[in-house]
Design an enzyme around this catalytic site. Structure first.
Site, PDB file in Angstrom:
ATOM      1  N   GLY A  82       0.954  -1.175  -0.007  1.00  0.00           N
ATOM      2  CA  GLY A  82      -0.143   0.201  -0.132  1.00  0.00           C
ATOM      3  C   GLY A  82       0.870   1.158   0.054  1.00  0.00           C
ATOM      4  N   ASP A  98      -8.316   6.455   7.806  1.00  0.00           N
ATOM      5  CA  ASP A  98      -8.478   5.822   6.331  1.00  0.00           C
ATOM      6  C   ASP A  98      -9.296   4.993   6.330  1.00  0.00           C
ATOM      7  OD1 ASP A  98      -7.443   5.778   3.733  1.00  0.00           O
ATOM      8  OD2 ASP A  98      -5.585   4.643   4.502  1.00  0.00           O
ATOM      9  N   MET A 140       2.004   3.283   2.415  1.00  0.00           N
ATOM     10  CA  MET A 140       2.760   3.307   3.423  1.00  0.00           C
ATOM     11  C   MET A 140       3.687   1.990   3.490  1.00  0.00           C
ATOM     12  SD  MET A 140       0.462   4.985   6.387  1.00  0.00           S
ATOM     13  CE  MET A 140       1.863   4.858   7.380  1.00  0.00           C
ATOM     14  N   GLY A 141       3.677   1.016   2.802  1.00  0.00           N
ATOM     15  CA  GLY A 141       4.667  -0.043   3.029  1.00  0.00           C
ATOM     16  C   GLY A 141       3.938  -1.279   2.312  1.00  0.00           C
ATOM     17  N   LYS A 200       3.664  -5.575   8.847  1.00  0.00           N
ATOM     18  CA  LYS A 200       3.505  -4.476   8.224  1.00  0.00           C
ATOM     19  C   LYS A 200       4.866  -3.599   7.833  1.00  0.00           C
ATOM     20  CE  LYS A 200      -1.299  -4.282   8.923  1.00  0.00           C
ATOM     21  NZ  LYS A 200      -1.892  -4.859   7.972  1.00  0.00           N
TER      22      LYS A 200
END
Length: 592
Positions: A33, A146, A35-36, A52
């Site tokens: 995604g 989000d 962010m990572g 994650k």
């Protein structure tokens, strides 16, 4: 940071993927995604977890790291039935990461893409589960920010909300000003789209968008360029054509442009019950339509834990805290140094706990399932056996043995002399054998008594109080009692936070590291009372307070505060806040 809408669930690791993350052996890649990346791994006991790993661009931003640390700390307190709890993390290492429970189910985005719109009964169960998850998340002082279909997983027993609070960490970094977006435009609220402050009502708007998406199979504000979608969210009404009558009131209440006019989470649960014509929602095992349930049954089995890969197949992450070499390495001329034996287990990541450190940082490492006490549920972790140094652990022979014996004797004798000298210096610099002197103003006045060193402890005086009358404490902020003057800080951290849900009925005062005590009517608020009170709690509902109610707050930094509740802002006020009188005694926690 979830599985893709289409494609295999478990993807093989590529050359760019690590083989391990802080002791977790990675079995597959789950997705990626903004962010990572997300990987599948397992705990030592075999439970699957999702790891994650944050993108390097975010990891290099100091502001992101600060907020990420706070948000993960908050997220670890969230333990709801419809959330995927955070069970492990490292926010300070070279590459930040966190581990959550793995949920065997597709995302809502993937389910709708493959099977189309969901029936109203399923949507009601979906919305009710997400609302319960948000109650727990907001209760911990977190705004998701989000919430979208790819952050909702569909399990056989209900939905799971993931990635809560993480978007806030990236929201103020330098990356957001250089093209990295936080949040998905089609599921943003009007206040997010306009760049205004967000609160718990932002998540309610997103929940309405999710409900409509699940029921219609498409976004109610359309697709296209981000700026066009955001303009429609701010200025136009949603396209609800085709929405069933039982869902329309629920979605309409959630999608009010004005955050103050949106339904509360309690209202949403009530609307779900009314639409389902039930006094209590019952979630049967067949809550999902047959097409989605069949997909769950046909999902590939979760790959099992992997054995240590052969060297060279994938890069392996180095330990976050490498062990320093020994200070002294005697030279052995008779034999070359023997190679060190390969490690029999992965390098473990040191994780300092909340208690006092009794040795070097590498002396008591936590295992890969390491929470604040070695594991998230307090279980101790195995300590890795130290690897022998190739020279220090050789068997000496001949002249080498004699030299080593002489060195050891000389070293021990020198150490004894050094310790004796230090003791003499301490006595000379002390108070002439009279014991410890006063430790500053952090304690209360007391008669002289025996000290830790065997002498007499001198009386100590209480610190002077700092008073802040009529302080207006806004929702979504926290106070740090070391600040002078006292100012609200913009995050949900210590020493005392004030947060609200979708309505004033959901407001609470709370703390993560501090200890709160609500005084009863028979107790008079004072430093002595706050020192003695031990009815600790971490959260106080504002609705339970009346004007004049007193709370004691004892912080990790050693400060004590007395907070006197004075009332809340009016419903018509554009800002949501409470008025309090605060008295702070800084450094008031005694070290007996």
């Amino acid at each position: 940071m979830s599985e893709p809408a289409t494609g295999p669930v478990f993807r093989p690791l590529g050359p760019e993927d690590p083989a391990t993350v802080a002791g977790y052996r990675l079995a597959a890649r789950l997705g990626a995604g903004g962010m990572g990346k997300v990987y599948l791994s397992h705990t030592p006991g075999g439970r699957p977890v999702a790891i994650k790993v944050i993108r390097p661009e975010f990891a290099e931003d100091p502001e992101f790291r600060r907020r990420f640390r706070q948000e993960v700390h908050s997220a670890q307190r969230v333990q709801g039935l419809y959330t995927a709890p955070v069970i492990d993390s490292d926010t300070d290492g070279p590459t930040p990461w966190l581990a959550t429970a793995y949920v065997p189910g597709p995302t809502l985005a993937a389910a709708v893409a493959e099977n189309g719109a969901l029936p109203p009964r399923t949507v009601l169960m979906l919305v009710a589960g997400i609302a319960e998850a948000l109650q727990v998340i907001h209760g911990a002082g977190i705004v998701h920010r989000d919430l979208k279909p790819s952050n909702v997983l569909l399990a056989s027993d209900g939905p799971r909300v993931i990635d809560f609070g993480i978007a806030r960490a990236a929201d103020t970094t330098s990356l957001t000003a250089s093209g990295v977006s936080v949040g998905t435009p089609s599921f943003m609220s009007p206040e997010q789209a306009a760049g205004r402050d967000v609160g718990t009502a932002t998540d309610v708007f997103a929940l309405g968008l999710i409900a409509a998406f699940a029921a219609l199979g498409t976004s109610v504000y359309g697709d296209g360029p981000s700026h066009a979608v955001l303009y429609r969210i701010v200025h136009e009404e949603p396209e609800l054509t085709g929405l069933s009558e039982e869902l329309r009131p629920l979605v309409t209440r959630c999608l009010a442009k004005d955050p103050a006019q949106r339904a509360s989470l309690t209202d949403i649960l009530g609307l779900c019950r009314s639409a389902a014509d039930q006094t209590q929602l019952r979630r049967p095992e067949d809550w999902l339509p047959q097409s989605v349930a069949a997909g769950l049954a046909q999902r590939p089995a979760v790959p099992g834990p992997v054995a240590e890969r052969a060297a060279g197949t994938h890069p392996v992450t180095a330990p976050d805290h490498p062990v320093a070499p020994p200070a002294y390495q005697p030279t052995v001329a008779a034999h070359p140094p023997a190679p060190a034996a390969p490690p029999t287990q992965p390098a473990y990541r040191p994780t300092p706990g909340p208690g006092p450190v009794t040795g070097p940082a590498t002396a008591a490492p936590a295992g890969p399932y390491g929470g604040p006490y070695g594991g998230p549920y307090g279980y101790p972790q195995p300590h890795p056996q130290p690897q022998p140094h190739p020279q220090l652990h050789q068997q000496p022979t001949g002249a080498s043995a004699g030299r080593r014996a002489g060195i050891i004797v000389a070293s021990v004798f020198g150490a004894l002399l050094l310790l004796a000298g230090c003791g003499a210096i301490v006595n000379m610099l002390g108070d002439g054998g009279k014991g410890d002197t006063a430790r500053g103003s952090g304690g209360s006045a007391a008669t002289p008594g025996p000290s830790r060193s065997g002498g007499t402890q001198q009386p100590r005086t209480d610190p002077k109080p700092a008073a802040y009358k009529g302080f207006q404490f806004p929702a979504g902020y926290h106070l740090e009692f070391g600040d002078d003057p006292l100012q609200p800080r913009d995050s949900n951290y210590d020493d005392l936070y004030f947060s609200c849900g979708s309505s004033s009925r959901d407001c609470a005062l709370g703390a993560y590291g501090s200890k709160l005590v609500v005084l009863d009517g028979s107790e008079q608020g004072s430093l002595a009372t706050c020192r003695a009170a031990t009815r600790y709690t971490g959260r106080v509902d504002v609705a339970s307070l009346s004007k004049g109610s007193e709370l004691c707050v004892r912080t990790k930094a050693g400060n004590i505060a007395l907070v006197v509740y004075g009332g809340a802002s009016a419903p018509s006020d554009p800002s949501q806040y409470i008025t309090v009188d605060v008295t702070v005694w800084r450094g008031a926690v005694r070290e007996d």
